[in-house]
Design a protein around this motif. Structure first.
Motif, PDB file in Angstrom:
ATOM      1  N   ASN A  63       0.838  -1.202   0.000  1.00 27.78           N
ATOM      2  CA  ASN A  63       0.000   0.000   0.000  1.00 27.78           C
ATOM      3  C   ASN A  63       0.872   1.251   0.000  1.00 27.78           C
ATOM      4  O   ASN A  63       1.843   1.332   0.755  1.00 27.78           O
ATOM      5  CB  ASN A  63      -0.917   0.017   1.226  1.00 27.78           C
ATOM      6  N   ARG A  64       0.522   2.214  -0.813  1.00 28.27           N
ATOM      7  CA  ARG A  64       1.265   3.474  -0.860  1.00 28.27           C
ATOM      8  C   ARG A  64       0.909   4.314   0.361  1.00 28.27           C
ATOM      9  O   ARG A  64      -0.268   4.558   0.648  1.00 28.27           O
ATOM     10  CB  ARG A  64       0.929   4.237  -2.143  1.00 28.27           C
ATOM     11  N   ILE A 110      -9.318   9.661   1.141  1.00 26.67           N
ATOM     12  CA  ILE A 110      -8.475   8.996   2.132  1.00 26.67           C
ATOM     13  C   ILE A 110      -9.166   7.726   2.611  1.00 26.67           C
ATOM     14  O   ILE A 110     -10.303   7.772   3.078  1.00 26.67           O
ATOM     15  CB  ILE A 110      -8.196   9.929   3.326  1.00 26.67           C
ATOM     16  N   ASN A 111      -8.460   6.602   2.483  1.00 20.82           N
ATOM     17  CA  ASN A 111      -9.023   5.327   2.933  1.00 20.82           C
ATOM     18  C   ASN A 111      -8.715   5.042   4.399  1.00 20.82           C
ATOM     19  O   ASN A 111      -9.537   4.468   5.117  1.00 20.82           O
ATOM     20  CB  ASN A 111      -8.493   4.174   2.079  1.00 20.82           C
ATOM     21  N   GLN A 112      -7.513   5.446   4.830  1.00 27.69           N
ATOM     22  CA  GLN A 112      -7.093   5.139   6.200  1.00 27.69           C
ATOM     23  C   GLN A 112      -6.085   6.173   6.668  1.00 27.69           C
ATOM     24  O   GLN A 112      -5.286   6.684   5.878  1.00 27.69           O
ATOM     25  CB  GLN A 112      -6.471   3.732   6.256  1.00 27.69           C
ATOM     26  N   ILE A 113      -6.131   6.488   7.957  1.00 31.28           N
ATOM     27  CA  ILE A 113      -5.139   7.354   8.591  1.00 31.28           C
ATOM     28  C   ILE A 113      -4.348   6.507   9.582  1.00 31.28           C
ATOM     29  O   ILE A 113      -4.925   5.766  10.381  1.00 31.28           O
ATOM     30  CB  ILE A 113      -5.801   8.536   9.328  1.00 31.28           C
ATOM     31  N   ALA A 160       0.334   9.095   8.387  1.00 26.04           N
ATOM     32  CA  ALA A 160       0.403   8.539   7.039  1.00 26.04           C
ATOM     33  C   ALA A 160      -1.012   8.231   6.595  1.00 26.04           C
ATOM     34  O   ALA A 160      -1.843   7.786   7.397  1.00 26.04           O
ATOM     35  CB  ALA A 160       1.265   7.276   7.023  1.00 26.04           C
ATOM     36  N   VAL A 161      -1.312   8.467   5.320  1.00 24.10           N
ATOM     37  CA  VAL A 161      -2.647   8.182   4.798  1.00 24.10           C
ATOM     38  C   VAL A 161      -2.526   7.260   3.594  1.00 24.10           C
ATOM     39  O   VAL A 161      -1.532   7.294   2.853  1.00 24.10           O
ATOM     40  CB  VAL A 161      -3.396   9.475   4.400  1.00 24.10           C
ATOM     41  N   THR A 162      -3.524   6.430   3.388  1.00 22.03           N
ATOM     42  CA  THR A 162      -3.610   5.575   2.206  1.00 22.03           C
ATOM     43  C   THR A 162      -4.744   6.066   1.310  1.00 22.03           C
ATOM     44  O   THR A 162      -5.672   6.726   1.785  1.00 22.03           O
ATOM     45  CB  THR A 162      -3.861   4.105   2.595  1.00 22.03           C
TER      46      THR A 162
END
Length: 863
Positions: free
Chosen positions: A246-247, A275-278, A299-301
């Motif tokens: 995952n980036r 944003i999918n996740q923090i 960091a965010v995905t």
């Protein structure tokens, strides 16, 4: 709770990561103390970091102490990874600069200090390894104050009068308060630290946990949380991948809040992603909150458009790190691996670290990249094998050269194949060394529309411009847009791209170019008996140095030398000093190359054969484009040179008087040689009368016997004709131009209505002419709309051609005015005997007529 982001920076092997572990342990955030030499440190999570005992990637840890939440960012100390460290500086509130008690201020320490000053980051200094033999507090403190700043103050004893006095002398306002009260308030000291007037210095041993508690207390007591805005802002400083591929986009929230499922827009508002996740990392572990506040590093995905240095929301973009690589390497691929497949995978690494600058050499069919040194090369080789399963090799590193200019020149680019048109004039001036490429505009809006100016500046920014000596990137040049020209109908965005690139290259080709090479700033310490050899070596390498400084059994030599000449010299130093010598190098910048002719000949670049970066321009003649060599462009260009000397006031004729003396077509063109040249290039040579050898006497006779040589003055019947170039006016009037972006037909109908009102008020014959290719149909059409004639030209006929022919016929017996802002068309109109009116001037006439109509209607209603 107070939220502070603190970065730890240091020269390699000063115990920076060990200090990070000690801070975590002493604050109660780590139950077991790890060690770098035991490969068990909390923050060095990458396998190669543990093997080598160095930090390669910046890491973060969450540290709670008293009422403060610290986000600790551990940065690489090795010079090869200095770009990674510099990117981290952009999100710091405070920094801890670690200095070795035995080595003092080293070369990279001073480089980091200059970076902290550049980014205006408050700094605490921790002198580590004070438990080792040779560590002397007074010597190190004196060195810190001498080499770094007088504002460095010993904070180990914070109760003595001497402590407050040392702080007070750092600022005049503090000194006044100290004289009044004999002490300083806590807020005064914290404010002085935040504004980089005071730099607290503490001493100890991170390995033995000595002085670490004092450092924690000092950070907690004297750090102040920044003021954040209510609107969201974020600064991206790092890109990486997790174990699942995952980036991860690492950023600091600099304003408002950030939530999961929130949509972020790219800096240019082109892309938007959700944003999918923090994630908030602490070492390898992380938590996943739904929302984070300003001051948080996370960091965010889900975000793929961002790159290091990007600003999100209210935050602005940052420039790339100034510590740039100076070596380029060819990538060797294993058998069976396609070069383009490998290139696409390496682009992923480039998105994480833009300074890798991976590029495809088309003529050679090779992949090249830029790096800082051999250590980074080994690390990159390991990363490529782990992530992509490719065992790549690298060729010998080549120096990255740059080019600049020594004199001011005007660069001209012209692009005019059939139905295209753009001309750009740029002023290129030498800049200060290290200033890079400075781009700006000094072009008047009435000379070139703002939209075209912005487009030209965009093209200047988007490309890495290369020089004409070796094809190396140019630097230390100020490029100013000073003039340009577009065609009202034929200019497209791509035309200005071509003209802009050619203007830069033509300017560089015309200037005196200088080849630049990277230069190291070095500190060389050798035993006294080896100083002669060291001085001889530096001179042999075309370097320079200051007078040697002796310190007991050792002598220090400080100076500069070319990077190309110092490659591998550290091994020589170790050999001839039998391991006693030390060489520290840091990149100073770029200076004129010491062996430029040799390098230019070896590279063998031919700028005239570079089809991807042409220096020549394209002009139109007899309906077809043709190439004009770079050294002849100024003989063909359509705009005057900005560097040309102004004409004398005695020879300058203005206003109506300018045309009072020039009645024939030949005399009119003689008024402006440049217009005459443009006319002949576009429409062919002008057929003139055949003068014999007594031509000079005939010309002189014109002044005394005008009646015998001049055409008879036409007799007008009182009818005035106004010919309007429709699309030229639409693109010249802001209101109509904006309307045309939504609906071209609507803009045309609006213009026809405006012209109808004007014609009814002025009682003139008005003809509006529109080009055929802008409307449907290929035959000429003439309509009568509300009292005016609306002409749509036939397919192969432009409005210019129609107006030229009609004005020539009508001007024999009628007063004719032609509304256009096309320079060539205006010139032809004057030759036909008609008067020309610019689109802007005609707009003012329209406004005056409308005001007069409103006044008449108002007076009529009142009566």
């Amino acid at each position: 709770m107070k939220k502070i982001v603190v970065g730890i920076l240091a020269h390699v092997d000063t115990g920076k990561t060990t200090l990070s572990e000690a801070l975590m342990y002493c604050s109660g955030n780590l139950s077991k103390l790890g060690r770098v030499d035991h490969r068990s440190s909390f923050l060095d999570t990458f396998s190669l970091e543990r093997e080598r005992g160095i930090t390669i990637f910046s890491k973060q840890a969450i540290l709670h102490y008293e009422q403060t939440e610290f986000t600790l960012l551990d940065t690489p100390g090795h010079v090869d990874f200095s770009a990674e460290a510099e990117r981290t500086l952009q999100v710091l509130d405070y920094a801890i600069l670690v200095i070795s008690g035995t080595d003092g201020v080293q070369s990279h320490t001073y480089t980091l200090w200059k970076l902290l000053r550049k980014y205006n980051i408050p700094c605490f200094i921790f002198v580590n390894k004070m438990d080792l033999d040779g560590a002397d507090k007074h010597i190190v403190m004196n060195q810190i104050r001498t080499k770094l700043s007088d504002g460095c103050v010993d904070f180990d004893d914070m109760q003595s009068n001497e402590f407050f006095e040392n702080i007070a002398v750092c600022d005049d306002k503090l000194l006044e308060k100290y004289y009044e009260t004999d002490t300083l308030a806590h807020s005064d000291i914290a404010g002085a630290i935040k504004h980089r007037q005071v730099f607290p210095c503490l001493f100890g041993s991170a390995l033995r946990l000595d002085g670490v508690q004092n450092l924690l207390k000092c950070l907690d007591n004297y750090s102040q949380m920044p003021d954040y805005g209510d609107e969201f802002g974020g600064k991206v400083y790092k890109i990486s991948e997790d174990s699942a591929g995952n980036r991860l986009t690492f950023l600091k929230v600099t304003g408002g809040t950030l939530s999961v499922r929130e949509v972020l827009k790219s800096p240019k508002n082109i892309d938007s992603e959700k944003i999918n996740q923090i994630r908030i990392y602490s070492g390898e572990k992380f938590t996943s909150p739904i929302e984070v506040q300003a001051g948080t590093i996370c960091a965010v995905t889900g975000i793929t458009f961002a790159k290091p240095g990007d600003g999100l929301g209210t935050e602005k973009n940052s420039a790339l790190p100034i510590l740039e690589p100076v070596l380029t390497y060819k990538v060797g691929l294993p058998a069976g691996v396609d070069a383009h497949t490998a290139l696409s995978k390496l682009r992923i690494l480039e998105s994480e670290d833009p300074q890798l600058n991976i590029f495809w050499n088309e003529p050679l069919g090779e992949i090249h990249l830029r790096l800082m040194g051999e250590i980074q090369l080994e690390v990159l080789q390991s990363i490529i094998e782990q992530r992509f399963g490719m065992h790549v090799t690298f060729g010998t590193g080549n120096i990255i050269y740059k080019e600049t200019i020594a004199n001011k020149v005007e660069g001209v680019g012209h692009f005019e194949p059939l139905r295209h048109y753009a001309e750009v004039h740029l002023l290129l001036k030498p800049g200060k060394r290290g200033s890079g490429l400075v781009i700006k505009s000094d072009c008047r809006d009435d000379r070139l529309d703002k939209n075209w100016q912005r487009l030209i500046l965009t093209h200047l920014y988007e490309k890495t411009h290369i020089g004409v000596l070796t094809g190396s990137p140019v630097t230390d040049i100020e490029i100013t847009l000073v003039s340009g020209k577009a065609h009202s109908k034929h200019t497209e965005g791509g035309d200005f791209r071509q003209a802009t690139y050619r203007a830069v290259r033509q300017g560089l080709r015309s200037a005196q170019s200088i080849l630049l090479e990277p230069v190291y700033e070095f500190f060389l310490e050798v035993p006294n008996e080896n100083i002669g050899r060291a001085m001889s070596d530096i001179q042999r390498m075309s370097g320079s140095f200051e007078p040697p400084i002796s310190n007991g059994e050792f002598t220090t030599l400080a100076g500069t030398a070319p990077v190309a000449a110092m490659g591998g010299y550290v091994k020589e130093v170790i050999q001839y000093t039998r391991g006693k010598g030390r060489l520290n190098c840091s990149l100073k910048g770029y200076e004129p190359c010491h062996n430029a002719e040799e390098i230019i000949e070896r590279i063998g670049y031919n700028c005239d054969n570079d089809i991807n970066n042409p220096c020549d321009s394209v002009f139109c003649s007899h309906g077809a484009g043709h190439t004009v060599k770079w050294n002849e462009v100024k003989d063909y260009m359509h705009l005057p040179s900005v560097l040309a000397k102004p004409k004398s006031e005695n020879t300058t004729v203005h206003g109506k008087d300018a045309f009072a003396k020039y009645r024939t077509q030949e005399d009119l063109f003689a008024l402006d040689k440049e217009l005459m040249q443009i006319f002949e290039q576009t429409y062919g040579p002008i057929v003139r009368k055949n003068y014999n050898k007594t031509a000079k006497r005939h010309v002189a006779a014109l002044n005394t016997d005008n009646q015998n040589h001049r055409k008879p003055t036409p007799k007008y019947d009182g009818t005035e004709y106004v010919l309007v170039d429709g699309y030229n006016v639409i693109y010249s009037w802001d209101k109509l131009r904006y309307a045309a972006e939504g609906s071209f037909d609507g803009a045309r109908e609006s213009l026809i209505t405006i012209l109808s009102n004007y014609q009814g008020f002025k009682k003139c014959e008005l003809i509006a002419v529109f080009d055929a290719y802008k409307v449907k149909g290929g035959h000429r059409e003439i309509e009568r709309v509300n009292g005016i004639s609306v002409v749509y030209t036939k397919e192969a006929e432009t409005a210019d051609m129609y107006i030229e022919r009609v004005s020539h016929k009508l001007a024999k017996n009628h007063r004719v005015r032609v509304v256009t802002s096309d320079g060539l068309e205006q010139m032809i109109i004057l030759g036909n005997g008609a008067l020309r009116v610019s689109s802007r001037a005609f707009q003012e006439e329209i406004k005056q007529a409308e005001e007069e109509i409103r006044r008449i209607i108002s007076d009529t209603c009142n009566n």
